[in-house]
Design an enzyme around this catalytic site. Sequence first.
Site, PDB file in Angstrom:
ATOM      1  N   GLU A   1       0.831  -1.208   0.000  1.00  0.00           N
ATOM      2  CA  GLU A   1       0.000   0.000   0.000  1.00  0.00           C
ATOM      3  C   GLU A   1       0.867   1.260   0.000  1.00  0.00           C
ATOM      4  O   GLU A   1       0.514   2.260  -0.620  1.00  0.00           O
ATOM      5  CB  GLU A   1      -0.913   0.030   1.229  1.00  0.00           C
ATOM      6  CG  GLU A   1      -1.963  -1.044   1.244  1.00  0.00           C
ATOM      7  CD  GLU A   1      -2.779  -0.981   2.505  1.00  0.00           C
ATOM      8  OE1 GLU A   1      -3.933  -0.533   2.430  1.00  0.00           O
ATOM      9  OE2 GLU A   1      -2.249  -1.364   3.580  1.00  0.00           O
TER      10      GLU A   1
ATOM     11  N   TYR B   1      -9.913  29.183   2.928  1.00  0.00           N
ATOM     12  CA  TYR B   1     -10.165  27.828   2.421  1.00  0.00           C
ATOM     13  C   TYR B   1      -8.927  27.244   1.749  1.00  0.00           C
ATOM     14  O   TYR B   1      -8.664  26.044   1.852  1.00  0.00           O
ATOM     15  CB  TYR B   1     -11.301  27.805   1.401  1.00  0.00           C
ATOM     16  CG  TYR B   1     -12.632  28.344   1.844  1.00  0.00           C
ATOM     17  CD1 TYR B   1     -12.874  28.807   3.131  1.00  0.00           C
ATOM     18  CD2 TYR B   1     -13.683  28.385   0.944  1.00  0.00           C
ATOM     19  CE1 TYR B   1     -14.102  29.303   3.505  1.00  0.00           C
ATOM     20  CE2 TYR B   1     -14.924  28.879   1.306  1.00  0.00           C
ATOM     21  CZ  TYR B   1     -15.130  29.341   2.587  1.00  0.00           C
ATOM     22  OH  TYR B   1     -16.354  29.824   2.945  1.00  0.00           O
TER      23      TYR B   1
ATOM     24  N   GLU C   1      -5.732   6.949  11.178  1.00  0.00           N
ATOM     25  CA  GLU C   1      -5.898   7.685  12.429  1.00  0.00           C
ATOM     26  C   GLU C   1      -4.765   8.692  12.615  1.00  0.00           C
ATOM     27  O   GLU C   1      -4.987   9.815  13.071  1.00  0.00           O
ATOM     28  CB  GLU C   1      -5.929   6.716  13.623  1.00  0.00           C
ATOM     29  CG  GLU C   1      -7.160   5.851  13.682  1.00  0.00           C
ATOM     30  CD  GLU C   1      -7.056   4.548  12.898  1.00  0.00           C
ATOM     31  OE1 GLU C   1      -7.876   3.646  13.145  1.00  0.00           O
ATOM     32  OE2 GLU C   1      -6.176   4.418  12.018  1.00  0.00           O
TER      33      GLU C   1
ATOM     34  N   LYS D   1     -10.679   5.629   2.652  1.00  0.00           N
ATOM     35  CA  LYS D   1      -9.738   4.893   1.805  1.00  0.00           C
ATOM     36  C   LYS D   1     -10.578   4.096   0.816  1.00  0.00           C
ATOM     37  O   LYS D   1     -11.313   3.186   1.206  1.00  0.00           O
ATOM     38  CB  LYS D   1      -8.873   3.958   2.654  1.00  0.00           C
ATOM     39  CG  LYS D   1      -7.829   3.202   1.873  1.00  0.00           C
ATOM     40  CD  LYS D   1      -7.038   2.334   2.838  1.00  0.00           C
ATOM     41  CE  LYS D   1      -5.657   2.130   2.326  1.00  0.00           C
ATOM     42  NZ  LYS D   1      -4.829   1.482   3.363  1.00  0.00           N
TER      43      LYS D   1
END
Length: 116
Positions: free
Chosen positions: A21, A53, A72, A98
């Site tokens: 990954e 923004y 996390e 994800k």
Amino acid sequence: MNKIELKDMEFFSKHGCFEEERIVGNRFVVNLSVEGDFSRAAWSDDIADAVNYQELYDIVRVEMDKPSHLLENVAKRITDSVRKAFPELVRVSVTIDKINPPLGGKLYASSVTFEG
């Protein structure tokens, strides 16, 4: 209390517990919500009085570019960086999806939400 949201920001990043990954990467969708008193910007119509923004987006982009094992960790880094840049905010919430995680079956996304 007022809210600003940046919705469905898409990134290609290299987060995950599996080495593959972090080599191959994956698609992620990030939603950011910040709350505070934005009345000064509403009255002045001046970007200097606002939560910019573009700055929020740039914070998310920078943190998404740093590979991590866990979403996390990424979500906490985003929250901490937003709070550092805009200490006047009362609430920051970030959700990271994800897309198509490698869990062995058909699944649109895994998701982590962090509030701070």
